[in-house]
Write an enzyme that holds these catalytic residues in place. Structure first.
Site, PDB file in Angstrom:
ATOM      1  N   SER A  10       0.805  -1.233   0.000  1.00 30.11           N
ATOM      2  CA  SER A  10       0.000   0.000   0.000  1.00 30.11           C
ATOM      3  C   SER A  10       0.830   1.273   0.000  1.00 30.11           C
ATOM      4  O   SER A  10       0.349   2.331  -0.385  1.00 30.11           O
ATOM      5  CB  SER A  10      -0.940   0.018   1.215  1.00 30.11           C
ATOM      6  OG  SER A  10      -0.218  -0.215   2.403  1.00 30.11           O
ATOM      7  N   ARG A  11       2.083   1.162   0.480  1.00 32.27           N
ATOM      8  CA  ARG A  11       2.888   2.388   0.604  1.00 32.27           C
ATOM      9  C   ARG A  11       4.357   2.090   0.298  1.00 32.27           C
ATOM     10  O   ARG A  11       4.753   0.935   0.194  1.00 32.27           O
ATOM     11  CB  ARG A  11       2.775   2.952   2.035  1.00 32.27           C
ATOM     12  CG  ARG A  11       1.409   3.471   2.367  1.00 32.27           C
ATOM     13  CD  ARG A  11       1.328   4.059   3.764  1.00 32.27           C
ATOM     14  NE  ARG A  11       1.264   3.052   4.813  1.00 32.27           N
ATOM     15  CZ  ARG A  11       2.108   2.985   5.848  1.00 32.27           C
ATOM     16  NH1 ARG A  11       3.085   3.867   5.973  1.00 32.27           N
ATOM     17  NH2 ARG A  11       1.965   2.045   6.762  1.00 32.27           N
ATOM     18  N   SER A 140      17.256  -5.579   5.314  1.00 29.78           N
ATOM     19  CA  SER A 140      17.749  -4.248   5.657  1.00 29.78           C
ATOM     20  C   SER A 140      19.245  -4.282   5.930  1.00 29.78           C
ATOM     21  O   SER A 140      19.783  -5.313   6.345  1.00 29.78           O
ATOM     22  CB  SER A 140      17.030  -3.749   6.910  1.00 29.78           C
ATOM     23  OG  SER A 140      17.620  -2.564   7.377  1.00 29.78           O
ATOM     24  N   TYR A 153      14.689  -5.397  15.323  1.00 26.99           N
ATOM     25  CA  TYR A 153      14.621  -5.290  13.853  1.00 26.99           C
ATOM     26  C   TYR A 153      15.842  -5.956  13.209  1.00 26.99           C
ATOM     27  O   TYR A 153      15.715  -6.685  12.215  1.00 26.99           O
ATOM     28  CB  TYR A 153      14.557  -3.797  13.514  1.00 26.99           C
ATOM     29  CG  TYR A 153      14.344  -3.438  12.068  1.00 26.99           C
ATOM     30  CD1 TYR A 153      13.080  -3.537  11.476  1.00 26.99           C
ATOM     31  CD2 TYR A 153      15.395  -2.940  11.299  1.00 26.99           C
ATOM     32  CE1 TYR A 153      12.896  -3.154  10.153  1.00 26.99           C
ATOM     33  CE2 TYR A 153      15.213  -2.560   9.988  1.00 26.99           C
ATOM     34  CZ  TYR A 153      13.958  -2.669   9.409  1.00 26.99           C
ATOM     35  OH  TYR A 153      13.779  -2.289   8.096  1.00 26.99           O
ATOM     36  N   ALA A 155      17.651  -8.379  14.440  1.00 31.57           N
ATOM     37  CA  ALA A 155      17.518  -9.836  14.604  1.00 31.57           C
ATOM     38  C   ALA A 155      16.528 -10.402  13.588  1.00 31.57           C
ATOM     39  O   ALA A 155      16.777 -11.442  12.962  1.00 31.57           O
ATOM     40  CB  ALA A 155      17.053 -10.165  16.026  1.00 31.57           C
ATOM     41  N   LYS A 157      15.586  -9.141  10.632  1.00 34.77           N
ATOM     42  CA  LYS A 157      16.080  -9.068   9.253  1.00 34.77           C
ATOM     43  C   LYS A 157      17.238 -10.045   9.035  1.00 34.77           C
ATOM     44  O   LYS A 157      17.341 -10.654   7.963  1.00 34.77           O
ATOM     45  CB  LYS A 157      16.500  -7.636   8.913  1.00 34.77           C
ATOM     46  CG  LYS A 157      15.345  -6.621   8.928  1.00 34.77           C
ATOM     47  CD  LYS A 157      14.262  -6.954   7.900  1.00 34.77           C
ATOM     48  CE  LYS A 157      13.297  -5.790   7.684  1.00 34.77           C
ATOM     49  NZ  LYS A 157      12.207  -6.127   6.742  1.00 34.77           N
TER      50      LYS A 157
END
Ligand code: NAP
Length: 242
Positions: A10-11, A140, A153, A155, A157
């Site tokens: 959606s974005r 990331s 985050y 961990a 990714k």
């Protein structure tokens, strides 16, 4: 009909990937969690690109919703084969580890890591039957390097990067490739609150990236011609880390 499922379409990065794949002739399934207004905008951009698609909202952090909504869609649409899966939906909820509460850890792990398992497992069966598929996981820089304030985050990714490499080895002989894209700083709602002026001094190309630049990398890995690239992590980060 050849389809692409883009989670978090959606974005931001997901939207740019939806438009790029529509431009390449794929029927695009635009997944999102709750922002129907923005998802409708993505769908109209898909149509402007000359493509077709539909909205498929479900919460990637909720395995019963995945089964219920995506599972039913797959059962009911046998003529539409999902050839491309882009695991893009993600959140961050930063805090130093000493202050991180259970909920911050759990939500970030469920949305960024568990979702990979539950969504991919459902889609994989038909890819195996067709002996063709492209799975692209948006990870990331944090998952490669680790970033302070993002133990959750980073961990999640890093977990997806490990799973990417393992699954690539499991399904390589069935014509399915599995790769990851690791963006650096990309201009989206996710990076809205960051100090761009300060951070861009650290980036060799001296600017944040655009969602379209990530989408370009996704389309490259999604192409039939990328059949001999698998188990890789492609950084799209302006040279910030290598
Ligand atoms: P964004 O602009 O915040 O958009 C996030 C998207 O994910 C939205 O479409 C959102 O849907 C969807 N989403 C969030 N939680 C969901 C859930 N539980 N179920 C289904 N959909 C969900 O983010 P972005 O910057 O485009 O990031 C996309 C991906 O790139 C993420 O995996 C992120 O970790 C990764 N990434 C981004 C950057 C960056 O600099 N932006 C850098 C590295 C990696 P709604 O609209 O319904 O909320």
């Amino acid at each position: 009909m050849k389809c692409a499922l883009v989670t978090g379409g959606s974005r931001g990065i997901g939207r740019a990937i939806c438009v790029k794949l529509a431009d390449q002739g794929y029927y695009v399934l635009v997944n999102y969690k709750s922002n129907t207004e923005e998802a409708e905008k993505t769908l109209s951009l898909v149509k402007q690109a000359g493509g077709y698609g539909e909205l498929l909202p479900f919460d990637v952090a909720d395995k019963s919703q995945i089964q219920e909504i995506l599972g039913k869609w797959i059962e009911g649409n046998e003529e539409k084969q999902i050839d491309i899966l882009i695991n893009n939906a993600g959140i961050r909820d930063d805090s130093l580890m000493a202050w991180m509460v259970d909920e911050q850890w759990d939500n970030v792990l469920k949305t960024n890591l568990d979702s990979f398992f539950h969504v991919t497992r459902l889609v994989l069966n038909s890819m195996l039957a067709q002996k063709y598929g492209r799975i692209i996981n948006i990870v990331s820089l944090s998952g490669l390097k680790g970033l302070a304030g993002q133990t959750n985050y980073s961990a999640a990714k890093a977990g997806v990067i490990g799973a990417t490499k393992a699954l690539a080895q499991e399904v390589g002989r069935q014509g399915i490739t599995v790769n990851a894209i690791a963006p650096g700083f990309i201009k989206t709602d996710m990076t809205e609150g960051l100090d761009e002026k300060e951070l861009k001094t650290l980036i060799p190309v001296k600017r944040f990236g655009t969602p379209e630049e990530v989408a370009h990398a996704a389309a490259f890995l999604a192409a039939p011609e990328a059949a001999y690239i698998t188990g890789q992590v492609l950084s799209v980060n302006g040279g910030l880390y290598s």
